[in-house]
Design an enzyme around this catalytic site. Sequence first.
Site, mmCIF file in Angstrom:
data_model
loop_
_atom_site.group_PDB
_atom_site.id
_atom_site.type_symbol
_atom_site.label_atom_id
_atom_site.label_comp_id
_atom_site.label_asym_id
_atom_site.label_seq_id
_atom_site.Cartn_x
_atom_site.Cartn_y
_atom_site.Cartn_z
ATOM 1 N N HIS A 1 9.638 -33.632 -23.214
ATOM 2 C CA HIS A 1 10.266 -32.588 -22.295
ATOM 3 C C HIS A 1 9.636 -32.124 -21.440
ATOM 4 C CE1 HIS A 1 12.093 -28.404 -23.350
ATOM 5 N NE2 HIS A 1 11.235 -28.266 -22.429
ATOM 6 N N GLU A 2 8.277 -31.864 -21.408
ATOM 7 C CA GLU A 2 7.432 -31.299 -20.330
ATOM 8 C C GLU A 2 7.186 -32.382 -19.128
ATOM 9 O OE1 GLU A 2 6.831 -28.402 -20.591
ATOM 10 O OE2 GLU A 2 7.290 -28.065 -22.794
ATOM 11 N N HIS B 1 10.058 -31.674 -16.841
ATOM 12 C CA HIS B 1 10.007 -30.559 -16.120
ATOM 13 C C HIS B 1 9.497 -31.001 -14.638
ATOM 14 C CE1 HIS B 1 11.243 -27.072 -18.302
ATOM 15 N NE2 HIS B 1 10.570 -27.525 -19.106
ATOM 16 N N GLN C 1 7.204 -24.411 -14.115
ATOM 17 C CA GLN C 1 7.741 -23.321 -15.078
ATOM 18 C C GLN C 1 7.057 -22.155 -14.680
ATOM 19 O OE1 GLN C 1 7.520 -25.404 -19.018
ATOM 20 N NE2 GLN C 1 9.411 -23.942 -19.315
ATOM 21 N N CYS D 1 13.187 -24.108 -24.714
ATOM 22 C CA CYS D 1 12.308 -24.105 -23.469
ATOM 23 C C CYS D 1 12.040 -22.836 -23.034
ATOM 24 C CB CYS D 1 13.127 -24.988 -22.312
ATOM 25 S SG CYS D 1 12.319 -25.189 -20.873
ATOM 26 N N LEU D 2 10.727 -22.469 -22.807
ATOM 27 C CA LEU D 2 10.800 -21.059 -22.299
ATOM 28 C C LEU D 2 11.391 -20.613 -21.183
ATOM 29 C CD1 LEU D 2 6.734 -21.118 -22.762
ATOM 30 C CD2 LEU D 2 8.146 -19.866 -24.392
ATOM 31 N N GLY E 1 4.773 -25.935 -25.348
ATOM 32 C CA GLY E 1 4.595 -26.955 -24.089
ATOM 33 C C GLY E 1 4.807 -25.910 -22.953
HETATM 34 NI NI NI Z 1 10.701 -26.507 -21.189
#
Ligand code: NI
Length: 170
Positions: free
Chosen positions: A136-137, A140, A51, A94-95, A46
């Site tokens: 989660h996304e 963000h 991000q 998470c990236l 995701g």
């Molecule tokens: Ni994330």
Amino acid sequence: MAKLKVYEYPHPVLKQKAEKVAVVDDELRRLFDDMLETMYAENGCGLAAPQVGILKRMVVIDIAREGEKPAPIFMANPEIVWASDEYEVCEEGCLSVPEMRAEVERPARVKIRYLDYDGQECELAAEDFLAVAAQHELDHLDGILYIDHLSRLKRQMLLKKYKKSQKTRA
Ligand code: NI
């Protein structure tokens, strides 16, 4: 398509609230494509526009496993319209917080309304890992990271480990 730079904690863009998009036009479809390429390149499941430093309410998700057919989901202006009373705990990463993972508790099932790649209004009923990834996304888009859901002690421990690993990476 182009691979974009993924911003990492504690970059301030990750704490900001993203703006709704007016329409899903070709320019935003290009951004969706670039976000997807970036997510695949980083082995993520995701990615949210903040991000990659873009404060628009746009998210891409693909929870297909390696070897499975890709199944990308594109969401603009996503909103949770229903969440189950039942909660589940799942390990998240998470990236934007590379190499770290922690368990987070969230509603087990959610319904999400959004505009898809063609700008059509859609509703998605998500459970299991898709519900986790979607929540989660969406977080963000409001400047919330999964580590914000941890207890203070757990977050401090994770961030200590994170700072150490950032030093080795640098
Ligand atoms: Ni994330």
